[in-house]
Scaffold this motif. Structure first.
Motif, PDB file in Angstrom:
ATOM      1  N   ASP A   1       0.808  -1.211   0.000  1.00 12.43           N
ATOM      2  CA  ASP A   1       0.000   0.000   0.000  1.00 12.43           C
ATOM      3  C   ASP A   1       0.847   1.269   0.000  1.00 12.43           C
ATOM      4  O   ASP A   1       0.321   2.365   0.195  1.00 12.43           O
ATOM      5  CB  ASP A   1      -0.925   0.015   1.227  1.00 12.43           C
ATOM      6  CG  ASP A   1      -1.950  -1.105   1.183  1.00 12.43           C
ATOM      7  OD1 ASP A   1      -2.320  -1.518   0.072  1.00 12.43           O
ATOM      8  OD2 ASP A   1      -2.367  -1.570   2.261  1.00 12.43           O
ATOM      9  N   GLY A   2       2.175   1.122  -0.207  1.00 14.64           N
ATOM     10  CA  GLY A   2       3.040   2.288  -0.275  1.00 14.64           C
ATOM     11  C   GLY A   2       3.413   2.866   1.069  1.00 14.64           C
ATOM     12  O   GLY A   2       3.945   3.974   1.138  1.00 14.64           O
ATOM     13  N   VAL A   3       3.169   2.130   2.156  1.00 18.16           N
ATOM     14  CA  VAL A   3       3.489   2.605   3.500  1.00 18.16           C
ATOM     15  C   VAL A   3       4.877   2.113   3.886  1.00 18.16           C
ATOM     16  O   VAL A   3       5.179   0.923   3.739  1.00 18.16           O
ATOM     17  CB  VAL A   3       2.450   2.105   4.525  1.00 18.16           C
ATOM     18  CG1 VAL A   3       2.838   2.522   5.940  1.00 18.16           C
ATOM     19  CG2 VAL A   3       1.067   2.619   4.174  1.00 18.16           C
ATOM     20  N   PHE A   4       5.715   3.013   4.389  1.00 22.07           N
ATOM     21  CA  PHE A   4       7.010   2.590   4.917  1.00 22.07           C
ATOM     22  C   PHE A   4       6.815   2.168   6.354  1.00 22.07           C
ATOM     23  O   PHE A   4       6.432   2.963   7.214  1.00 22.07           O
ATOM     24  CB  PHE A   4       8.038   3.708   4.824  1.00 22.07           C
ATOM     25  CG  PHE A   4       9.374   3.326   5.427  1.00 22.07           C
ATOM     26  CD1 PHE A   4      10.184   2.392   4.799  1.00 22.07           C
ATOM     27  CD2 PHE A   4       9.794   3.882   6.628  1.00 22.07           C
ATOM     28  CE1 PHE A   4      11.404   2.024   5.356  1.00 22.07           C
ATOM     29  CE2 PHE A   4      11.004   3.514   7.184  1.00 22.07           C
ATOM     30  CZ  PHE A   4      11.808   2.580   6.546  1.00 22.07           C
ATOM     31  N   ASP A   5       7.094   0.890   6.633  1.00 23.22           N
ATOM     32  CA  ASP A   5       6.953   0.311   7.968  1.00 23.22           C
ATOM     33  C   ASP A   5       8.348   0.182   8.566  1.00 23.22           C
ATOM     34  O   ASP A   5       9.115  -0.708   8.202  1.00 23.22           O
ATOM     35  CB  ASP A   5       6.260  -1.052   7.870  1.00 23.22           C
ATOM     36  CG  ASP A   5       5.939  -1.645   9.226  1.00 23.22           C
ATOM     37  OD1 ASP A   5       6.174  -0.966  10.238  1.00 23.22           O
ATOM     38  OD2 ASP A   5       5.454  -2.799   9.272  1.00 23.22           O
ATOM     39  N   ALA A   6       8.682   1.108   9.467  1.00 24.12           N
ATOM     40  CA  ALA A   6      10.049   1.180   9.995  1.00 24.12           C
ATOM     41  C   ALA A   6      10.361   0.006  10.901  1.00 24.12           C
ATOM     42  O   ALA A   6       9.509  -0.516  11.614  1.00 24.12           O
ATOM     43  CB  ALA A   6      10.250   2.488  10.753  1.00 24.12           C
ATOM     44  N   GLY A   7      11.617  -0.405  10.890  1.00 21.55           N
ATOM     45  CA  GLY A   7      12.117  -1.458  11.760  1.00 21.55           C
ATOM     46  C   GLY A   7      13.601  -1.650  11.518  1.00 21.55           C
ATOM     47  O   GLY A   7      14.003  -2.357  10.587  1.00 21.55           O
ATOM     48  N   VAL A   8      14.420  -0.990  12.328  1.00 20.22           N
ATOM     49  CA  VAL A   8      15.870  -1.032  12.121  1.00 20.22           C
ATOM     50  C   VAL A   8      16.409  -2.369  12.641  1.00 20.22           C
ATOM     51  O   VAL A   8      16.142  -2.764  13.776  1.00 20.22           O
ATOM     52  CB  VAL A   8      16.553   0.137  12.849  1.00 20.22           C
ATOM     53  CG1 VAL A   8      18.069   0.058  12.701  1.00 20.22           C
ATOM     54  CG2 VAL A   8      16.038   1.467  12.308  1.00 20.22           C
ATOM     55  N   ARG A   9      17.178  -3.044  11.801  1.00 23.72           N
ATOM     56  CA  ARG A   9      17.752  -4.342  12.166  1.00 23.72           C
ATOM     57  C   ARG A   9      18.862  -4.666  11.170  1.00 23.72           C
ATOM     58  O   ARG A   9      18.863  -4.162  10.040  1.00 23.72           O
ATOM     59  CB  ARG A   9      16.689  -5.447  12.126  1.00 23.72           C
ATOM     60  CG  ARG A   9      16.026  -5.606  10.757  1.00 23.72           C
ATOM     61  CD  ARG A   9      14.961  -6.679  10.742  1.00 23.72           C
ATOM     62  NE  ARG A   9      14.258  -6.735   9.477  1.00 23.72           N
ATOM     63  CZ  ARG A   9      14.680  -7.397   8.395  1.00 23.72           C
ATOM     64  NH1 ARG A   9      15.833  -8.076   8.456  1.00 23.72           N
ATOM     65  NH2 ARG A   9      13.961  -7.403   7.287  1.00 23.72           N
TER      66      ARG A   9
ATOM     67  N   GLU B   1      18.725   4.481  15.841  1.00 22.69           N
ATOM     68  CA  GLU B   1      20.156   4.287  15.635  1.00 22.69           C
ATOM     69  C   GLU B   1      20.865   5.595  15.287  1.00 22.69           C
ATOM     70  O   GLU B   1      22.099   5.669  15.344  1.00 22.69           O
ATOM     71  CB  GLU B   1      20.379   3.255  14.515  1.00 22.69           C
ATOM     72  CG  GLU B   1      20.369   3.784  13.101  1.00 22.69           C
ATOM     73  CD  GLU B   1      19.008   4.278  12.589  1.00 22.69           C
ATOM     74  OE1 GLU B   1      18.957   4.798  11.466  1.00 22.69           O
ATOM     75  OE2 GLU B   1      17.992   4.129  13.313  1.00 22.69           O
ATOM     76  N   SER B   2      20.100   6.634  14.934  1.00 21.09           N
ATOM     77  CA  SER B   2      20.697   7.898  14.491  1.00 21.09           C
ATOM     78  C   SER B   2      20.284   9.095  15.329  1.00 21.09           C
ATOM     79  O   SER B   2      21.062  10.036  15.494  1.00 21.09           O
ATOM     80  CB  SER B   2      20.335   8.170  13.024  1.00 21.09           C
ATOM     81  OG  SER B   2      20.798   7.138  12.176  1.00 21.09           O
TER      82      SER B   2
ATOM     83  N   LEU C   1      11.759   7.163   7.406  1.00 18.25           N
ATOM     84  CA  LEU C   1      12.509   6.803   6.202  1.00 18.25           C
ATOM     85  C   LEU C   1      13.611   7.800   5.902  1.00 18.25           C
ATOM     86  O   LEU C   1      14.759   7.431   5.634  1.00 18.25           O
ATOM     87  CB  LEU C   1      11.566   6.689   5.001  1.00 18.25           C
ATOM     88  CG  LEU C   1      12.234   6.403   3.651  1.00 18.25           C
ATOM     89  CD1 LEU C   1      12.974   5.068   3.684  1.00 18.25           C
ATOM     90  CD2 LEU C   1      11.212   6.419   2.516  1.00 18.25           C
ATOM     91  N   ASP C   2      13.291   9.092   5.909  1.00 23.74           N
ATOM     92  CA  ASP C   2      14.241  10.126   5.524  1.00 23.74           C
ATOM     93  C   ASP C   2      14.806  10.824   6.754  1.00 23.74           C
ATOM     94  O   ASP C   2      14.072  11.126   7.711  1.00 23.74           O
ATOM     95  CB  ASP C   2      13.581  11.167   4.620  1.00 23.74           C
ATOM     96  CG  ASP C   2      13.177  10.586   3.280  1.00 23.74           C
ATOM     97  OD1 ASP C   2      13.864   9.665   2.816  1.00 23.74           O
ATOM     98  OD2 ASP C   2      12.176  11.046   2.707  1.00 23.74           O
ATOM     99  N   LEU C   3      16.090  11.108   6.711  1.00 20.27           N
ATOM    100  CA  LEU C   3      16.753  11.834   7.791  1.00 20.27           C
ATOM    101  C   LEU C   3      17.796  12.744   7.176  1.00 20.27           C
ATOM    102  O   LEU C   3      18.605  12.310   6.351  1.00 20.27           O
ATOM    103  CB  LEU C   3      17.386  10.855   8.778  1.00 20.27           C
ATOM    104  CG  LEU C   3      17.997  11.453  10.045  1.00 20.27           C
ATOM    105  CD1 LEU C   3      17.785  10.515  11.231  1.00 20.27           C
ATOM    106  CD2 LEU C   3      19.483  11.709   9.863  1.00 20.27           C
ATOM    107  N   GLU C   4      17.766  14.019   7.548  1.00 17.78           N
ATOM    108  CA  GLU C   4      18.681  15.009   6.969  1.00 17.78           C
ATOM    109  C   GLU C   4      19.139  15.987   8.031  1.00 17.78           C
ATOM    110  O   GLU C   4      18.314  16.590   8.733  1.00 17.78           O
ATOM    111  CB  GLU C   4      17.994  15.780   5.834  1.00 17.78           C
ATOM    112  CG  GLU C   4      18.855  16.863   5.225  1.00 17.78           C
ATOM    113  CD  GLU C   4      18.089  17.773   4.280  1.00 17.78           C
ATOM    114  OE1 GLU C   4      18.712  18.714   3.751  1.00 17.78           O
ATOM    115  OE2 GLU C   4      16.890  17.545   4.086  1.00 17.78           O
ATOM    116  N   SER C   5      20.440  16.151   8.157  1.00 13.32           N
ATOM    117  CA  SER C   5      20.992  17.131   9.083  1.00 13.32           C
ATOM    118  C   SER C   5      21.024  18.502   8.419  1.00 13.32           C
ATOM    119  O   SER C   5      21.430  18.625   7.257  1.00 13.32           O
ATOM    120  CB  SER C   5      22.407  16.732   9.504  1.00 13.32           C
ATOM    121  OG  SER C   5      22.405  15.498  10.185  1.00 13.32           O
ATOM    122  N   LEU C   6      20.612  19.516   9.148  1.00 10.14           N
ATOM    123  CA  LEU C   6      20.623  20.875   8.625  1.00 10.14           C
ATOM    124  C   LEU C   6      21.928  21.582   8.979  1.00 10.14           C
ATOM    125  O   LEU C   6      22.747  21.087   9.752  1.00 10.14           O
ATOM    126  CB  LEU C   6      19.424  21.652   9.170  1.00 10.14           C
ATOM    127  CG  LEU C   6      18.048  21.169   8.726  1.00 10.14           C
ATOM    128  CD1 LEU C   6      16.963  22.117   9.219  1.00 10.14           C
ATOM    129  CD2 LEU C   6      17.965  21.032   7.209  1.00 10.14           C
TER     130      LEU C   6
END
Length: 606
Positions: free
Chosen positions: A128-136, A506-507, A541-546
């Motif tokens: 369905d186009g959903v990002f389901d997060a799970g860091v592993r 993790e970030s 999903l997205d991470l950006e440092s300013l």
């Protein structure tokens, strides 16, 4: 091919070449993309001649982000037999951009190779186009065979492994719009839509809408579209740019539900550049006497305080509400001031309440954390949450504590939320005389299940809270980590936090404060020298440092609002930074706000 179909295809071709059009206003949606615009990527290259096993496997990973023709580009790295049997239909595992390929440390027959792929999985992308997060950690083995001097993959796992950057290069974010179950106001839910084939973008966008809200909004969003509703035919675009959407299997719909369906469809398609929709049910108009619905019409039936929300799409003709005069309240050394430096007015502006923090509602009321409470220990001041009209005397809400997080209003201005003593999420609802409020409970058991308590070894105490611009979610800081939870409500007025998720644990750490730059994007600030100000998507999903130019960590507070500059406080003062486009900063230099020292606490309305 019919003449109408030729005209539609010609229109799509023109749109592909036309780029994007600017939209006036300061809403979160500042660019109205055209259907099938230049976001469609080119196909990645196939296997390089004489590539070795490691290079071949890496090429397969890099090509797996392109979904066109059932991953035709990725199948080019497989043997003919494997290409015909590979099951690429499983939800792709989205990994960080650092992908390692190494040979398996065991003997293999001549002419064969075994390669191990190692990466950090960020989550999966659902059908369905959903990002389901799970860091592993993720690790898979791939077998290769040498054929005529060329290495090709002969065995591999089901599904795909896609780097985050490749996924984003081959998809476009789309906000599907649903409804608050109690207040019927619009609630957005992000999806990621493959950009190829461009001609099917409107149809696939509608299919995401028909799939209903994601699990991350359980209890916080519903759809007016009845279960089982389907498209009677593909969505088409007329030469005038109107989307023709013909629904079927809706069952009987009353007038209110018809308007809500029209609102959901129109706001969702606005995200792909469609400004007008011809809505049909089994070939007949959904709204009798209304041949087309545009953005203005979709928003017209909403209460004014909802229709003015900065996160909603804007009418491309008239634009959105001007927000150049949106006030930023700054708690500075016990006084409440405007970002211009002027006192906020009333006792709060004079420092009567010894303001620790404050936020204004959309209609001008103020919630203020006062340090003037009575405490048994003079070294630990007692905090009180006060509410009332801006510039007037404020009244006690009944919420107190040794500490209170900066307050946050719901978009309809009916409730203000905070955190007491680092452990308890609290809220106060308007009641009685103007400006008065009464405390109400919040069921935060979902946070306990997520490990958020003040006990040693747990995630840690709660230190900040901000409600999203659509009121469906809340962002919190717990032990330096960022949490997002859905605000689920029932007909009795109860509120519960559910679907709790930690964003990029993790970030993102050492976080001190959060804000909402959009309904699908959060800004965090904190102690880290390498990442004092960070943008992160609401799904992780997205991470950006300013930029770090001019600011000095720790950055202790942030004020954010869709379409407006960021305002932060560090140990040197107060700073602003405009944000540009759908992500990232419009400049690299933070600008100082004169007249403010360290330890200020700024806040936009909300």
């Amino acid at each position: 091919m019919t003449r109408v179909r030729r005209v539609v295809l010609l229109l799509l071709a023109v749109l592909l070449a036309a780029g994007c059009a600017s939209v006036p206003g300061s809403s979160e949606v500042t660019v109205l993309r055209q259907v099938g615009d230049a976001a469609e990527p080119t196909a990645p290259p196939g296997p390089a001649r004489d590539a070795g096993p490691l290079e071949t496997v890496r090429g397969w990973v890099l090509a797996s982000g392109a979904t066109a023709e059932r991953h035709r580009a990725a199948r080019g790295f497989l043997t003919s037999a494997t290409a015909g049997t590979w099951d690429d239909g499983a939800s792709p595992v989205v990994v960080s951009d650092q992908v390692d390929t190494v040979f398996v440390d065991r003997p293999v027959p001549v002419g064969e190779a075994r390669v191990r792929v190692r990466a950090t999985a960020l989550g999966v992308l659902t059908p369905d186009g959903v990002f389901d997060a799970g860091v592993r950690p993720v690790e898979v083995e791939v077998g290769l065979t040498e054929q005529n001097g060329q290495w090709r993959i002969s065995s591999l796992p089901t599904g795909t492994i896609v780097r985050r950057s490749d996924l984003r290069a081959n998809t476009r974010p789309v906000r599907t719009w649903f409804l608050d179950p109690q207040r019927a106001s619009p609630v957005s839910d992000p999806r990621y839509l493959a950009t190829t084939p461009a001609r099917s973008v409107p149809t696939r966008t509608m299919q995401y809408l028909l799939a209903g809200p994601s699990e991350s909004l359980a209890g916080a969003a519903v759809s007016a579209l009845p279960v089982g509703t389907a498209l009677r035919s593909d969505v088409t675009i007329t030469p005038e740019g109107t989307a023709v959407v013909d629904l079927t299997r809706t069952g009987p719909l009353d007038d209110r539900r018809r308007r809500e369906v029209a609102q959901q469809v129109t706001l969702t398609l606005a995200g792909i550049g469609v400004a007008r929709v011809e809505l049909l049910v089994d070939g007949e108009p959904l709204l009798p006497g209304v041949p087309e619905v545009d953005i203005a019409a979709a928003l017209a039936g909403l209460p004014p305080e909802v229709a003015r929300r900065p996160d909603l799409p804007v009418d491309p003709v008239v634009g959105g509400p001007g927000e150049s005069d949106v006030p930023v309240l700054v708690a500075d050394d016990g006084r409440l001031r405007l970002l211009s430096g002027e006192p906020a007015g009333g006792p709060a502006g004079r420092g009567t309440y010894r303001a620790a923090s404050a936020s204004a509602s959309a209609d001008g009321d103020v919630a203020l954390v006062a340090q003037d409470g009575v405490s048994a220990d003079p070294a630990v001041p007692r905090m009180r949450l006060l509410t009332g009209a801006g510039g007037s005397e404020l009244a006690a809400s009944g919420i107190e504590g040794r500490s209170l997080a900066r307050p946050s209003w719901t978009p309809d201005s009916n409730e203000v939320w905070s955190v007491a003593d680092g452990t308890t999420v609290v809220r106060a609802a308007r009641a009685g005389p103007p400006g008065a409020a009464r405390p109400l409970p919040v069921d935060a058991s979902g946070l306990v299940a997520a490990g958020v308590t003040a006990a040693p070894g747990a995630l840690g105490p709660l230190s900040a809270l901000r409600i999203s611009p659509d009121g469906a979610r809340v962002a919190l800081v717990s032990g330096g980590r960022v949490l997002v939870a859905a605000i689920a409500r029932d007909g009795a007025g109860n509120a519960r936090l559910g679907s709790v998720a930690a964003l990029r644990p993790e970030s993102l750490d050492q976080v001190l404060d959060v804000g909402w730059t959009r309904t699908d994007q959060i800004v965090t600030v904190g102690n880290r020298a390498d990442r004092p100000v960070t943008l992160v998507s609401v799904d992780g999903l997205d991470l950006e440092s300013l930029s770090t130019t001019n600011i000095t960590p720790p950055v202790t507070a942030v004020a954010a609002r869709p379409g407006r500059p960021l305002v932060v406080a560090d140990q040197g003062g107060t700073w602003t930074l405009p944000l540009g486009g759908e992500s990232g900063s419009g400049t690299d230099v933070w600008q100082a706000v004169p007249g403010f020292g360290a330890s200020t606490v700024p806040a936009y309305p909300g």
